[in-house]
Scaffold this motif. Sequence first.
Motif, PDB file in Angstrom:
ATOM      1  N   VAL A  45       0.991  -1.043   0.032  1.00 14.26           N
ATOM      2  CA  VAL A  45       0.002  -0.036   0.158  1.00 14.26           C
ATOM      3  C   VAL A  45       0.855   1.175  -0.237  1.00 14.26           C
ATOM      4  CG1 VAL A  45      -1.847   1.205   1.180  1.00 14.26           C
ATOM      5  CG2 VAL A  45      -1.630  -1.213   1.501  1.00 14.26           C
ATOM      6  N   ASP A  46       0.986   2.028  -1.000  1.00 15.49           N
ATOM      7  CA  ASP A  46       1.821   2.961  -1.324  1.00 15.49           C
ATOM      8  C   ASP A  46       1.045   4.552  -1.104  1.00 15.49           C
ATOM      9  OD1 ASP A  46       0.446   3.491  -3.703  1.00 15.49           O
ATOM     10  OD2 ASP A  46       2.584   2.908  -4.747  1.00 15.49           O
ATOM     11  N   ASP A  47       1.659   5.492  -1.100  1.00 14.07           N
ATOM     12  CA  ASP A  47       1.055   6.893  -0.871  1.00 14.07           C
ATOM     13  C   ASP A  47      -0.512   6.824  -1.647  1.00 14.07           C
ATOM     14  OD1 ASP A  47       2.888   8.311   0.589  1.00 14.07           O
ATOM     15  OD2 ASP A  47       3.738   9.364  -0.930  1.00 14.07           O
ATOM     16  N   ALA A  48      -0.350   6.731  -2.615  1.00 11.77           N
ATOM     17  CA  ALA A  48      -1.890   6.753  -3.255  1.00 11.77           C
ATOM     18  C   ALA A  48      -2.981   6.155  -2.783  1.00 11.77           C
ATOM     19  CB  ALA A  48      -1.697   6.526  -4.893  1.00 11.77           C
ATOM     20  N   TYR A  49      -2.584   4.941  -1.876  1.00 17.83           N
ATOM     21  CA  TYR A  49      -3.654   4.067  -1.357  1.00 17.83           C
ATOM     22  C   TYR A  49      -3.689   4.225   0.126  1.00 17.83           C
ATOM     23  CZ  TYR A  49      -3.648   2.558  -5.937  1.00 17.83           C
ATOM     24  OH  TYR A  49      -3.750   2.449  -7.607  1.00 17.83           O
ATOM     25  N   LEU A  50      -2.884   4.967   0.689  1.00 17.82           N
ATOM     26  CA  LEU A  50      -2.822   5.005   2.283  1.00 17.82           C
ATOM     27  C   LEU A  50      -4.088   5.258   2.723  1.00 17.82           C
ATOM     28  CD1 LEU A  50       0.629   6.629   3.194  1.00 17.82           C
ATOM     29  CD2 LEU A  50      -0.208   4.322   3.369  1.00 17.82           C
ATOM     30  N   ASN A  51      -5.024   6.191   2.173  1.00 15.63           N
ATOM     31  CA  ASN A  51      -6.259   6.557   2.462  1.00 15.63           C
ATOM     32  C   ASN A  51      -7.207   5.416   2.515  1.00 15.63           C
ATOM     33  OD1 ASN A  51      -5.757   9.110   2.961  1.00 15.63           O
ATOM     34  ND2 ASN A  51      -6.165   9.969   1.122  1.00 15.63           N
ATOM     35  N   ALA A  52      -6.837   4.022   1.795  1.00 19.45           N
ATOM     36  CA  ALA A  52      -7.701   3.012   1.581  1.00 19.45           C
ATOM     37  C   ALA A  52      -7.233   1.958   2.658  1.00 19.45           C
ATOM     38  CB  ALA A  52      -7.658   2.631   0.225  1.00 19.45           C
ATOM     39  N   VAL A  53      -6.348   2.329   3.540  1.00 13.58           N
ATOM     40  CA  VAL A  53      -6.172   1.230   4.442  1.00 13.58           C
ATOM     41  C   VAL A  53      -7.161   0.782   5.360  1.00 13.58           C
ATOM     42  CG1 VAL A  53      -4.923   0.890   6.583  1.00 13.58           C
ATOM     43  CG2 VAL A  53      -3.481   1.925   4.648  1.00 13.58           C
ATOM     44  N   PRO A  54      -8.082   1.617   5.775  1.00 12.33           N
ATOM     45  CA  PRO A  54      -9.165   1.194   6.597  1.00 12.33           C
ATOM     46  C   PRO A  54     -10.130   0.354   5.670  1.00 12.33           C
ATOM     47  CG  PRO A  54      -9.085   3.376   6.798  1.00 12.33           C
ATOM     48  CD  PRO A  54      -8.069   2.961   5.639  1.00 12.33           C
ATOM     49  N   PHE A  55     -10.415   0.368   4.557  1.00 10.67           N
ATOM     50  CA  PHE A  55     -11.044  -0.540   3.401  1.00 10.67           C
ATOM     51  C   PHE A  55     -10.346  -1.777   3.390  1.00 10.67           C
ATOM     52  CE2 PHE A  55     -10.903  -2.419  -0.572  1.00 10.67           C
ATOM     53  CZ  PHE A  55     -12.380  -2.700  -0.936  1.00 10.67           C
ATOM     54  N   TYR A  56      -9.128  -1.727   3.355  1.00  9.07           N
ATOM     55  CA  TYR A  56      -8.214  -3.073   3.366  1.00  9.07           C
ATOM     56  C   TYR A  56      -8.500  -3.852   4.496  1.00  9.07           C
ATOM     57  CZ  TYR A  56      -5.751  -2.002  -0.933  1.00  9.07           C
ATOM     58  OH  TYR A  56      -5.639  -1.626  -2.247  1.00  9.07           O
ATOM     59  N   GLU A  57      -8.359  -3.182   5.521  1.00 11.97           N
ATOM     60  CA  GLU A  57      -8.522  -3.859   6.980  1.00 11.97           C
ATOM     61  C   GLU A  57      -9.986  -4.269   7.412  1.00 11.97           C
ATOM     62  OE1 GLU A  57      -5.350  -1.691  10.121  1.00 11.97           O
ATOM     63  OE2 GLU A  57      -7.038  -0.238   9.256  1.00 11.97           O
ATOM     64  N   LYS A  58     -10.921  -3.627   6.616  1.00  8.98           N
ATOM     65  CA  LYS A  58     -12.316  -4.099   6.963  1.00  8.98           C
ATOM     66  C   LYS A  58     -12.505  -5.364   6.158  1.00  8.98           C
ATOM     67  CE  LYS A  58     -16.514  -2.575   5.162  1.00  8.98           C
ATOM     68  NZ  LYS A  58     -17.369  -1.526   4.468  1.00  8.98           N
ATOM     69  N   ASN A  59     -11.783  -5.448   5.161  1.00  9.88           N
ATOM     70  CA  ASN A  59     -12.004  -6.814   4.184  1.00  9.88           C
ATOM     71  C   ASN A  59     -10.900  -7.922   4.584  1.00  9.88           C
ATOM     72  OD1 ASN A  59     -14.234  -6.294   2.217  1.00  9.88           O
ATOM     73  ND2 ASN A  59     -12.799  -4.393   2.094  1.00  9.88           N
ATOM     74  N   GLY A  60     -10.351  -7.611   5.663  1.00  7.80           N
ATOM     75  CA  GLY A  60      -9.468  -8.918   6.274  1.00  7.80           C
ATOM     76  C   GLY A  60      -8.053  -8.792   6.149  1.00  7.80           C
ATOM     77  N   LEU A  61      -7.482  -7.756   5.403  1.00  6.52           N
ATOM     78  CA  LEU A  61      -5.946  -7.699   5.454  1.00  6.52           C
ATOM     79  C   LEU A  61      -5.585  -7.039   6.412  1.00  6.52           C
ATOM     80  CD1 LEU A  61      -7.272  -7.378   2.335  1.00  6.52           C
ATOM     81  CD2 LEU A  61      -4.832  -6.786   2.031  1.00  6.52           C
ATOM     82  N   ARG A  62      -4.218  -7.769   6.978  1.00  8.49           N
ATOM     83  CA  ARG A  62      -3.504  -7.266   8.262  1.00  8.49           C
ATOM     84  C   ARG A  62      -2.189  -6.793   7.827  1.00  8.49           C
ATOM     85  NH1 ARG A  62      -7.985  -7.002   9.562  1.00  8.49           N
ATOM     86  NH2 ARG A  62      -9.104  -8.382  10.663  1.00  8.49           N
ATOM     87  N   PHE A  63      -1.773  -6.033   8.909  1.00  8.41           N
ATOM     88  CA  PHE A  63      -0.233  -5.454   8.406  1.00  8.41           C
ATOM     89  C   PHE A  63       0.620  -6.590   8.832  1.00  8.41           C
ATOM     90  CE2 PHE A  63      -2.657  -1.588   9.672  1.00  8.41           C
ATOM     91  CZ  PHE A  63      -2.169  -0.875   8.553  1.00  8.41           C
ATOM     92  N   MET A  64       1.827  -6.577   7.911  1.00  6.02           N
ATOM     93  CA  MET A  64       2.929  -7.522   7.908  1.00  6.02           C
ATOM     94  C   MET A  64       3.406  -7.523   9.240  1.00  6.02           C
ATOM     95  SD  MET A  64       3.378  -9.721   5.322  1.00  6.02           S
ATOM     96  CE  MET A  64       4.533  -9.891   4.250  1.00  6.02           C
TER      97      MET A  64
END
Length: 50
Positions: free
Chosen positions: A10-29
């Motif tokens: 997830v780079d600069d362009a998508y940092l605002n989308a992190v909550p979306f990724y978390e909501k869909n089950g992705l976790r930080f490495m």
Amino acid sequence: MAVSYACVDVDDAYLNAVPFYEKNGLRFMNAEDDDPHTRLMYYDLMNLVA
């Protein structure tokens, strides 16, 4: 049991989308990963077959 992961950089362009990724089950490495420009996330693909 095999473990399968899908990784997302997830780079600069998508940092605002992190909550979306978390909501869909992705976790930080790495919990200590606090780079303000890039975050590595993963999704355990075994969740799809469980």
